[in-house]
Enzyme design. Structure first.
Site, mmCIF file in Angstrom:
data_model
loop_
_atom_site.group_PDB
_atom_site.id
_atom_site.type_symbol
_atom_site.label_atom_id
_atom_site.label_comp_id
_atom_site.label_asym_id
_atom_site.label_seq_id
_atom_site.Cartn_x
_atom_site.Cartn_y
_atom_site.Cartn_z
ATOM 1 N N ALA A 60 -56.504 -6.519 -19.983
ATOM 2 C CA ALA A 60 -55.360 -5.761 -19.458
ATOM 3 C C ALA A 60 -55.500 -5.602 -17.943
ATOM 4 O O ALA A 60 -56.600 -5.715 -17.394
ATOM 5 C CB ALA A 60 -55.321 -4.398 -20.124
ATOM 6 N N GLY A 101 -58.201 -7.158 -23.646
ATOM 7 C CA GLY A 101 -56.906 -7.629 -24.123
ATOM 8 C C GLY A 101 -56.853 -9.141 -24.262
ATOM 9 O O GLY A 101 -56.112 -9.670 -25.098
ATOM 10 N N GLU A 104 -58.339 -9.796 -27.527
ATOM 11 C CA GLU A 104 -57.426 -9.274 -28.559
ATOM 12 C C GLU A 104 -56.266 -10.248 -28.795
ATOM 13 O O GLU A 104 -55.835 -10.467 -29.920
ATOM 14 C CB GLU A 104 -56.908 -7.889 -28.149
ATOM 15 C CG GLU A 104 -58.015 -6.834 -28.239
ATOM 16 C CD GLU A 104 -57.571 -5.470 -27.752
ATOM 17 O OE1 GLU A 104 -57.147 -5.376 -26.588
ATOM 18 O OE2 GLU A 104 -57.637 -4.502 -28.530
ATOM 19 N N GLU A 124 -63.963 -2.179 -23.298
ATOM 20 C CA GLU A 124 -63.191 -0.957 -23.035
ATOM 21 C C GLU A 124 -64.036 0.309 -22.984
ATOM 22 O O GLU A 124 -63.739 1.244 -22.248
ATOM 23 C CB GLU A 124 -62.085 -0.797 -24.091
ATOM 24 C CG GLU A 124 -60.928 -1.766 -23.963
ATOM 25 C CD GLU A 124 -61.209 -3.159 -24.511
ATOM 26 O OE1 GLU A 124 -62.345 -3.425 -24.958
ATOM 27 O OE2 GLU A 124 -60.279 -3.989 -24.487
#
Ligand code: NAI
Length: 703
Positions: A60, A101, A104, A124
């Site tokens: 992210a 991300g 993911e 994270e």
């Protein structure tokens, strides 16, 4: 940002958003559009997502955590859902690092092919968060509970080979082959084999694979090792939910919890540190155009505790080192310690014997300064005495080539005075390492009055090369870290005279989250070491007869702390027990100094240790010794055991409100009589910030 290329019936969507393919709004939008186009095209039977950068995707866009753009449509969930619900086969081609991300996204794909060099991780937790775009639900389903728990709780990545062995990656190809071709060939193979789409929702997690007490055990570990932090427990509960809830419900829960955790002070604190690290590398006067010097060889003067630690840090980074001492005995001792260090590394299987031998061979010992003629960077780590250091720098000036960088590891002396003894003060800089120097990440880079910008820039690069976090500070007694430490230590000791016990002080501070209480820190660092530093500045502290009185007493009694088996505590190895005699010593000292002993509340201990520390940090900012509040925070988190999840002392001050800090300083200035008036003076800048309602995070230095 995105390229689409067709290879027969396969569409390859390539992310190209330097520097790291962060999944910000723009990239998310382009990716989604490209996916939809491919889904709608009759000519396309399968889609590959890959990257044109050396890494796959760093995750992210953290900046969006600050701006809130993380939720702008399409958000990461929408993008990942579009992959999960694709009408066609989607394959991730992971050429390099796939983090957060980025990983993911790949986990929603049907198949994953990776280059050998790729690394996969969910970091994270290092931001006080947990994976919020399906990571906690998909990883246990793909890689199993054990691996998923390890990865999510540590935040550390795994290799492609490991990922393949646990089923997170379906195929790994050698780094030598053309990865794009390999990915397309793999996709063709899957199409030819008419493989089905794969969904994580179809995978059942079997709790029996890890044993019935798996979650209980990890919960105990978390409770012991990450006291005070909320993210680890959240992570574990979400991972555990994969054994209890259907996939869709687990995803829903993760998203709901993620929105909540983003709002917590701990997540704010850790993202603050993330940005502070980036900011800290921007130095006034050091520009993109500023030149740097090449560092291909290093010399250490002094083979004591610090000299050997710094040598190891340099050797580990592949830099050859010349070690200089005054006597053969001292030199042999230093070289012997370095050798032992690498032997231990072999025993612990961190390196193999061959590597150990080549590391040992990269250090050369000598007693002769003439051996420095070709050295690019010299770091002095001799005794902390100005005359000795000046003598050494005279020698360096004489023997080192023009352009060599001359650094001192002094922790308290005036760098400008040391530099002035040379004919080239512009080449002199402070490199203040922390003990043990091969382990501690912090490196204070001390910028002298005359230090040239290119010397500073080179030192910053060198710091990163030896895997440190370099933070630039100005010249003053103790620089940033030790100067802020001084009032913290002073209060910790004074409280013992006023009636607190060493255990109480240490407990309050560790409960707050400090890695160690101040009384134990003093024992560990050596009561003789801090005593010698006080000796050099008795005049400045003479107004307060109680100043470190208990520490001086312990020194007088030869109780130097852990190393002598007795300090404020008794030691057997590293095990410590209380020493009632210390309380008696404190009582006697208090009586002699007319200090009335009383019960002291935990709250008072915390405030009296932390407020002066924060106040000093603010004073340091005002003097321009630190460039930013975040720099002080980095120094305290990485060098002094301040809890990262509180963001450092100055971030913490913003969280509790500068008004409270000021009010606390004023309260103790009143309450503690002459002692309070002497030491609890609020910094001018603190008063100004409170008056103007400005937070430290909004403070911009005028220097
Ligand atoms: P140490 O006493 O362990 O080592 C100093 C070494 O320097 C000794 O081996 C001595 O023989 C050698 N030496 C003295 N004069 C010399 C000369 N003229 N030429 C070559 N070698 C010489 O001391 P330590 O703890 O390693 O400290 C060194 C420096 O690092 C000091 O300036 C200290 O303030 C600083 N420092 C120490 C930290 C610590 O935790 N020990 C932390 C940060 C900085």
């Amino acid at each position: 940002m995105i390229n689409i290329q067709s290879f027969n019936n396969i569409a390859v969507i390539t992310m190209n958003s330097p520097p790291v393919n962060a999944l910000g709004l723009e990239l998310r939008t382009s990716l989604l559009k490209a996916l939809q186009q491919s889904y709608e095209s009759d000519a396309v039977d399968a889609v590959i997502i890959d990257s044109s950068l050396p890494l796959f995707c760093a995750g992210a866009d953290i900046e969006e955590l600050r701006t809130g753009d993380i939720w702008q449509t399409p958000d990461l969930h929408t993008l990942i859902d579009a992959v999960d619900n694709a009408p066609k086969l989607v394959i991730a081609a992971i050429n390099g690092i796939a983090m957060g991300g980025g990983l993911e996204l790949t986990m929603a794909c049907d198949y994953r092919i990776a280059r050998q060099a790729a690394k996969l991780g969910l970091p994270e937790i290092k931001l006080g968060l947990f994976p919020g775009a399906g990571g906690t639900q998909r990883l246990p389903r793909l890689a199993g509970l054990q691996v998923a728990t390890d990865m999510i709780l540590s935040g550390n990545p795994i290799t492609a080979a490991k990922a393949e062995s646990v089923g997170l990656v379906d195929r790994v190809v050698s780094d030598d082959v053309n990865f794009r071709q390999a990915a397309v060939a793999y996709c063709e193979e899957l199409l030819n084999n008419k493989v089905q789409r794969r969904h994580c929702s179809d995978i059942q997690v079997d709790p029996d694979e890890v044993g019935h007490d798996f979650f209980i055990k990890i919960r105990v570990e978390i409770a012991n090792n990450t006291v005070g932090q909320i993210a680890p427990e959240h992570c574990l509960t979400l991972i555990e939910s994969t054994t209890l809830l259907p996939f869709a419900e687990g995803l829903e829960q993760e998203k709901k919890d993620f929105i909540e955790i983003l709002k917590t002070p701990q997540a704010r604190a850790m993202t603050h540190l993330f940005f502070a690290e980036r900011e800290s590398q921007k130095i006034p006067g050091v520009e993109r155009e500023t030149a740097t010097r090449e560092i291909n060889s290093v010399a250490l003067i002094g083979a004591g505790t610090m000299g050997t630690g710094i040598t190891i840090a340099c050797l580990d980074a592949g830099l050859p080192v010349t070690l200089i001492e005054t006597t053969t005995e001292a030199l042999d001792r230093g070289l012997g310690n370095i050798s032992k260090h690498y032997d231990r590394s072999v025993e612990k299987a961190r390196i193999n014997e061959e590597q150990a031998e080549s590391l040992k061979a990269a250090v050369t010992g000598t007693l002769d300064f003439a051996g420095l003629a070709d050295t690019d960077l010299v770091i002095e780590a001799v005794f902390e005495e100005l005359e000795i250091k000046q003598m050494v720098f005279e020698q360096l000036d004489k023997h080192c080539k023009p352009g060599a960088i001359l650094a001192s590891n002094t922790s308290t002396l005036d760098l400008d005075v040391i530099a002035a003894i040379t004919s080239r003060p512009e080449d002199v800089i402070g490199l203040h390492f922390f003990s043990p120097a091969n382990i501690m990440r912090l490196l204070e880079i001390v910028r002298g009055q005359a230090t040239a910008p290119e010397v500073l820039k080179t030192a910053l690069q060198f710091g990163k090369r030896i895997r440190k976090l370099p933070v630039v500070v100005g010249v003053c007694f103790g620089f940033v870290g030790n100067r802020m430490f001084e009032p913290y230590f002073r209060e910790g000791s004074r409280l013992l005279l006023e009636g607190a016990s060493p255990e109480q002080v240490d407990r309050v501070l560790t409960e707050f989250g400090m890695a160690m209480g101040i009384v134990s820190v003093a024992d560990l660092a050596g009561i003789d070491v801090s005593y010698r530093i006080r000796e050099s500045r008795r005049q400045q502290i003479s107004q307060d007869p109680s100043y470190q009185a208990i520490q001086d007493k312990l020194f007088e009694l030869g109780r130097y702390g852990q190393k002598s088996g007795r300090g404020s505590y008794f030691y057997e190895g590293r095990e410590k027990t209380s020493d009632p005699e210390v309380v008696k010593l404190c009582e006697a000292l208090a009586s002699g100094l007319n200090i009335k002993r009383r019960d002291i509340s935990d709250q008072e201990i915390l405030e009296r240790c932390l407020y002066p520390l924060i106040n000093e940090g603010i004073q340091i900012l005002d003097e321009g010794i630190a460039y930013r509040p975040g720099d002080c925070d980095l120094i305290w988190v990485n060098g002094y055991g301040f809890p990262a999840w509180r963001g450092g002392p100055l971030h913490y001050a913003d969280e509790i409100g500068l008004k409270s800090v000021l009010a606390g300083m004023s309260k103790y200035a009143q309450q503690l009589g002459d002692y309070g008036k002497l030491w609890f003076k609020p910094a001018k800048l603190l008063e100004t910030l409170v008056r103007d309602g400005i937070k430290l995070s909004d403070y911009v230095t005028s220097r």
